[in-house]
Scaffold this motif. Sequence first.
Motif, mmCIF file in Angstrom:
data_model
loop_
_atom_site.group_PDB
_atom_site.id
_atom_site.type_symbol
_atom_site.label_atom_id
_atom_site.label_comp_id
_atom_site.label_asym_id
_atom_site.label_seq_id
_atom_site.Cartn_x
_atom_site.Cartn_y
_atom_site.Cartn_z
ATOM 1 N N GLU A 143 -34.755 28.663 2.661
ATOM 2 C CA GLU A 143 -33.706 28.790 1.661
ATOM 3 C C GLU A 143 -33.597 30.361 1.315
ATOM 4 O O GLU A 143 -34.567 31.003 1.634
ATOM 5 N N PRO A 144 -32.461 30.818 0.574
ATOM 6 C CA PRO A 144 -32.425 32.096 0.409
ATOM 7 C C PRO A 144 -33.643 32.705 -0.638
ATOM 8 O O PRO A 144 -34.360 31.944 -1.172
ATOM 9 N N PRO B 46 -31.284 34.550 -5.593
ATOM 10 C CA PRO B 46 -30.094 33.871 -5.714
ATOM 11 C C PRO B 46 -28.685 34.686 -5.038
ATOM 12 O O PRO B 46 -28.609 35.509 -5.163
ATOM 13 N N ASP C 14 -28.483 32.595 3.256
ATOM 14 C CA ASP C 14 -28.887 31.153 3.384
ATOM 15 C C ASP C 14 -29.019 30.644 4.712
ATOM 16 O O ASP C 14 -28.276 30.417 5.492
ATOM 17 N N ARG D 6 -39.859 32.458 -4.188
ATOM 18 C CA ARG D 6 -39.955 30.926 -4.071
ATOM 19 C C ARG D 6 -41.175 30.295 -3.872
ATOM 20 O O ARG D 6 -41.254 29.114 -4.172
ATOM 21 N N SER E 297 -39.370 38.531 1.760
ATOM 22 C CA SER E 297 -39.021 38.466 0.283
ATOM 23 C C SER E 297 -38.815 39.984 -0.279
ATOM 24 O O SER E 297 -37.600 40.276 -0.838
ATOM 25 N N GLY F 58 -36.333 27.129 -6.265
ATOM 26 C CA GLY F 58 -36.292 28.404 -5.385
ATOM 27 C C GLY F 58 -36.689 29.661 -6.270
ATOM 28 O O GLY F 58 -36.923 29.643 -7.363
ATOM 29 N N SER G 150 -31.338 30.874 -10.851
ATOM 30 C CA SER G 150 -32.218 30.322 -9.710
ATOM 31 C C SER G 150 -31.473 30.288 -8.212
ATOM 32 O O SER G 150 -30.268 30.057 -8.442
ATOM 33 N N VAL G 151 -32.195 29.992 -7.308
ATOM 34 C CA VAL G 151 -31.492 29.999 -5.890
ATOM 35 C C VAL G 151 -30.843 28.611 -5.987
ATOM 36 O O VAL G 151 -29.755 28.412 -5.262
ATOM 37 N N ARG H 127 -26.860 27.830 -5.028
ATOM 38 C CA ARG H 127 -26.370 26.968 -3.708
ATOM 39 C C ARG H 127 -25.823 25.529 -4.149
ATOM 40 O O ARG H 127 -25.028 25.225 -3.308
#
Length: 697
Positions: A140-141, A144, A148, A521, A545, A641, A656-657, A661
């Motif tokens: 996942e990303p 945020p 993606d 994450r 990251s 995330g 948050s991610v 999403r």
Amino acid sequence: MGCGIGVYFASPFEIPVIFTGLSFILLLALWIVGRGVFKIMMTATLLMISGLMLAQWRSAQVAAPVLNESTRPIALSGQIARIEPQQGTSARFTLNQLQMAGFDPHDTPQKIRVTVRTQFGEAKPGDRVSFRAILNPPPEPVIPDGFDFARDAYFKGIGAVGFAVSDVAIIGRATEFSILSKIEGLRYQLADRVRQRLGPDAGPMAAALLTGMRSPIAEKDVNAMRVAGLAHLLAISGLHIGLVTMVAFFVLRAGIALVPAIALRLDGRKLAAIGAWMIALGYFLLSGATIPTQRAFLMTSVILLALLMGRQPFTLRLVAFSAFITLLFSPEALLSPSFQMSFAAVTALVGAYEILSGKSWLKPDKSRFGRRIAFYFLGVSLTTIIAEIAIAPFAAYHFNQFTSYGLLANLVAVPLMAFVVMPAGLLALILMPLGLEGWALDLMGLGVSIILKTAHQVTGLPGAEWIIPALPTMALVFFVMAGLCFFLWQQMILRLLSLPLLLVAAALAASQRPPDLLISRDADLFGATTVDGLAVSTLSKARYSREQWTRVTGAETAFLWNKALMEREAGKGRAGRPLAQCDAMGCTMGTAPNLISIAFTPEALREDCHKAHILLAAIPVWGACPIPDIVIDRFDVWRDGAHALWIDGGNIKIRSVREARGNRPWVRNRQHKETEQNQQSDEDGSSAFESPDESFQ
């Protein structure tokens, strides 16, 4: 149609199909009875709803099982769909027709992508192989609203990524005839042949220009090409397809003119156009048929068709047609940087051509060779400037960077690409079946070497690259609206409407503020933006990251935070953000009642639970934590995330991610915190927080 596709992907939830279906029927009825301006409005709205429905259909069509959790080493077998050579001796395999130990066939992903650093012998596309691998869900990303990868993998049918932990065994050679497998095998063999001939310096880039396989190009070369504004030369697109088609057209036309029996009876121009299209088709298939290549091939096909019909080939209608066809088959392409940047550049170039085509001062004086050469370089300069301006907002949005010397580098690289590299490459492809391609490849390699040397020299100039914080999505939308307004309207008074749109876009971009605090994450990396760059809690973990955070925050570099640095930060501090003080157990920011604490150890956690207003914990928070109003611990980032925090005095915004999403088909749904805490206790913390392998990103 593009707006409708954009609405689908921007929505935080799945829009009910019945809603879009009924809306389409209602709008169609209004379109039938409508007249004048109202009918035009209904046409636009119908196209928008059609784009939304198309994206919904595509999402349902590609739906396939996706791995939900990381695995331990498991035995698997599958057929090789694609091999992408990496740097060194490693490669990345895409496998289908999978069998995975411990997985029911209904839960087995359709495709997986695996990095192989072990021995894989003479494996080639179409072969069936077996080995042991550790697999992870598509990542996942890491921030945020970041890229993606899971969404990208979803539309490619990739349900897991991972890496091999044993040698690859070939258990069956390709027996079924498959055109795609044959093309993939040919690409792989051709790229390997080019790299062996030209060596590790020019070979990978030359192979990429012929086959589209860019992975083996050294990272330092990729970065140099990007900073020098030459990255467009690495992705096979309009320039490459156009050069191959142009060379083929003029060679074929000259050859036809040398045969009187054909030249006097048939239209050599049309015959050359047909032959050039067939060569362009072969190059299109050989290059991997990526999104920029699809767009370029569609436009080239329409241009050649226009020549056959005696029509004007260079119009914005041609660009719109190519975009329409691309989105019709791949609506998700709208989100890709390659689609956005390639169509932005082409739209600007064709629009500028339509505006300037009637200017007499832009017509070359063909009577003097020197003026023709000067006019060519003027054309390269003007093309580069227009294209650089057109793609600048997209480069800032996706890559957080501007380049300063793109014009200088392109004045050297583009003529070399046009007159040396691509003609020599095309000749090498023609001679390769005869085994006579050596000298043509050597000439191509010479041109590539000069381009790479130019890129590295330009990169070394002061101020070659400007790193900027991420742009908000709405700023990019207003930039696009301004560009379309300028190039689509014919009257100058209407084109001036692009100015207020540009001002709004610039205001939105200027108002964007990078996060003050970031949590990865896996809660194994914390970051804080400072006036000197990005201060991070560790330099030994979460490399991907850390690199993405550095670019998104507009920082020049990332460095390890410490107490002395954070104290020095107070003297330079940013208005509204409190001083951070750190030690081995954690960090604190601000003072009561707005104290923010970051706890790395149980000792720090026990203390911070009784004094912090906001608590960020790298470990699970067990039991009661009475004082903090907001607690973000390792379970929270595992479920939702990465998190980002913006601090403005007592006002704190958290995103948050998972929030960014939404609830979409490509987003994994985690269980509730209490359930995961019980599972963590049962498993003794052995696997719940294993980091995804970052070699795939």
